[in-house]
Scaffold this motif. Structure first.
Motif, PDB file in Angstrom:
ATOM      1  N   ALA A 306     -10.148 -13.122 -67.807  1.00  0.00           N
ATOM      2  CA  ALA A 306     -10.195 -12.155 -66.708  1.00  0.00           C
ATOM      3  C   ALA A 306     -11.627 -12.012 -66.194  1.00  0.00           C
ATOM      4  CB  ALA A 306      -9.668 -10.804 -67.177  1.00  0.00           C
ATOM      5  N   ALA A 307     -12.594 -12.180 -67.088  1.00  0.00           N
ATOM      6  CA  ALA A 307     -13.998 -12.122 -66.673  1.00  0.00           C
ATOM      7  C   ALA A 307     -14.296 -13.253 -65.692  1.00  0.00           C
ATOM      8  CB  ALA A 307     -14.904 -12.224 -67.890  1.00  0.00           C
ATOM      9  N   ALA A 308     -13.719 -14.438 -65.961  1.00  0.00           N
ATOM     10  CA  ALA A 308     -13.880 -15.572 -65.039  1.00  0.00           C
ATOM     11  C   ALA A 308     -13.194 -15.265 -63.706  1.00  0.00           C
ATOM     12  CB  ALA A 308     -13.303 -16.844 -65.661  1.00  0.00           C
ATOM     13  N   VAL A 309     -12.009 -14.648 -63.773  1.00  0.00           N
ATOM     14  CA  VAL A 309     -11.284 -14.268 -62.552  1.00  0.00           C
ATOM     15  C   VAL A 309     -12.151 -13.333 -61.699  1.00  0.00           C
ATOM     16  CG1 VAL A 309      -9.332 -12.872 -61.710  1.00  0.00           C
ATOM     17  CG2 VAL A 309      -8.946 -14.637 -63.457  1.00  0.00           C
ATOM     18  N   ALA A 310     -12.844 -12.405 -62.339  1.00  0.00           N
ATOM     19  CA  ALA A 310     -13.700 -11.467 -61.603  1.00  0.00           C
ATOM     20  C   ALA A 310     -14.768 -12.226 -60.817  1.00  0.00           C
ATOM     21  CB  ALA A 310     -14.344 -10.472 -62.568  1.00  0.00           C
TER      22      ALA A 310
END
Ligand code: FAD
Ligand code: UQ1
Length: 410
Positions: A306-310
């Protein structure tokens, strides 16, 4: 036939973040999201749910409550994407057309690729933090542990949040110490990988931690079968095919094999392996310029989080803005991803790195060290950042803070 200027497939982390951003760019009436699930889950919390530190109920909210107001929610399952005709067909037979498409369909879990699963989950002593149906079973197994082997697996496929298979192991170790059962337990991490973690800086730190906690790590061991009635887990040595080891367990945590979403895999949008084939710098599809991708469904060569998605959501927003003006995309994604490696009920090693596997740390302190502050970030700050920041299109990753915090430093 329904037509949308901007059609978003999938209402997970990436799909909701992008629909919020697209609403701001184009107006709500021009945006639709296709998502069949009644509930949206903040999956990173499941690591803590499996260890009894949070409830599964607190990880979910109704999908209807997180769709940006005014954006159309199409409550069905995408069955086919045809990028040559700019159309999408759903399982209820609806055809939709689009000017621009954002694909955010996530990846698929494949418990069924392990012999004896998923039906083995009907027995006790086995769980998995990777699905909403099985995460409570992890906590039940941990509480029921008496003595013997506690076994944790990592599959022979790409996975989301590559640290999660071992986070639950550290939490289990801590729980068994707290409840006086650790002396009767062998904690065993059987991973398909040839390393404990892909980035050396954090791997070095994790090797120190497993040694210090008396945890056994076996590399290149792949879970192929679970005999849940007999509490046996069968592993194959990937370097010596055919060499099988059977582990008797009193607790088993399964990380399932994972793979591309079947809708993408069977379409013109896939690469050879079945992942969405996007440009790694601007997230535009390599062959269909009006198609974009974000998150776990893509072939971006970084760790799926999810950090990458951000970080990707900020880049993709910029790419689409440029494309709509007939200009060239200019902002480049550096592969930023992050994995808060929970190492006990009050410590975290906060791994952050880029496409080159180089650490890209937000805070000007050594994040390879176990820290209480980072546990607090993971357990109490990140959920708010997710629901109120990322999902509203307001959180594009920590890059601005990293630059600020490193001002005047190397
Ligand atoms: P998802 O959020 O999975 O969304 C995909 C959506 O597509 C789903 O809503 C699904 O219903 C929908 N969909 C699928 N097929 C169809 C279809 N045919 N038609 C319509 N809709 C469809 N990340 C971190 O950054 N930090 C962490 O600490 C962390 N820990 C994790 C721990 C666990 C146990 C797990 C499971 C994940 C963790 N993650 C973590 C990873 C993170 O949750 C994912 O990387 C992130 O949610 C990916 O977002 P996405 O939008 O690509 O996919
Ligand atoms: C992050 O941005 C993010 O998405 C909201 C996560 O998902 C839960 C994370 O786990 C992490 C670590 C980040 C990165 C954020 C900071 C402040 C380092």
């Amino acid at each position: 036939k329904q037509h949308y200027k901007m059609l978003v497939l999938g209402g997970g982390s990436g799909g909701i973040a992008m629909s919020a951003r697209m609403k701001r760019m184009l107006g709500a009436e021009n945006v639709a999201v296709v998502e069949p699930s009644e509930m949206h889950y903040y999956q990173p919390l499941w690591t803590l749910v499996g260890a009894g530190a949070k409830t599964v109920a607190s990880s979910g909210r109704p999908t209807s409550s997180i769709i940006p107001s005014g954006v159309r929610l199409v409550k069905s399952k995408v069955e086919e994407i045809n990028p040559d005709t700019n159309t999408v067909r759903t399982d209820d037979g609806t055809e939709m057309s689009y000017d621009y498409l954002i694909v955010a369909l996530g990846l698929q879990l494949h418990f069924e690729k392990i012999k004896g699963l998923p039906e083995g989950f009907e027995h006790p002593k086995i769980g998995s933090n990777y699905s909403v149906e099985t995460v409570d079973k992890t906590w039940a197994a941990l509480q029921a542990f008496k003595e013997g082997n506690a076994v944790f697996s990592f599959p022979n496929t790409p996975v989301k949040c590559a640290g999660a298979p071992q986070k639950i192991m550290y939490l289990s170790d801590a729980f068994l110490r707290k409840t006086g059962k650790r002396a009767k337990a062998n904690i065993i991490y059987n991973t398909s990988l040839p390393v404990i973690f892909g980035v050396k800086k954090y791997a070095d730190s994790l090797w120190d931690i497993v040694k210090q906690r008396d945890i056994k790590v076996n590399l290149r061991q792949n879970l192929i079968e679970v005999r849940a009635d007999k509490q046996e887990a069968v592993f194959e040595n990937l370097d010596k095919p055919g060499e099988i080891t059977v582990f008797q367990y009193d607790m088993l945590h399964v990380t399932p094999p994972m793979g591309p979403n079947s809708v993408i895999k069977g379409s013109l949008l896939a690469d050879e392996a079945g992942w969405l084939d996007v440009d790694k710098e601007n997230l535009q599809h390599k062959r269909y310029p009006n198609v974009f991708g974000i998150g776990d469904c893509t072939n971006l060569p970084t760790s799926k989080t999810a950090a990458a998605v951000a970080a990707q959501s900020a880049v993709l927003n910029r790419t689409i803005k440029k494309i709509l003006k007939n200009e060239k995309p200019d902002k480049k994604y550096d592969g930023y991803t992050s994995c808060p490696l929970v190492t006990s009920y009050n410590t975290v090693v906060l791994a952050e790195f880029d496409y080159n596997g180089q650490p890209l740390e937000t805070f000007p302190i050594n994040q390879a060290k176990e820290r209480r502050l980072m546990y607090h970030m993971k357990a109490d700050v990140m959920p708010h950042l997710y629901w109120h920041g990322l999902l509203r299109g307001l959180w594009g990753g920590p890059e601005p803070f990293r630059k600020l915090l490193h001002l005047g430093m190397k």
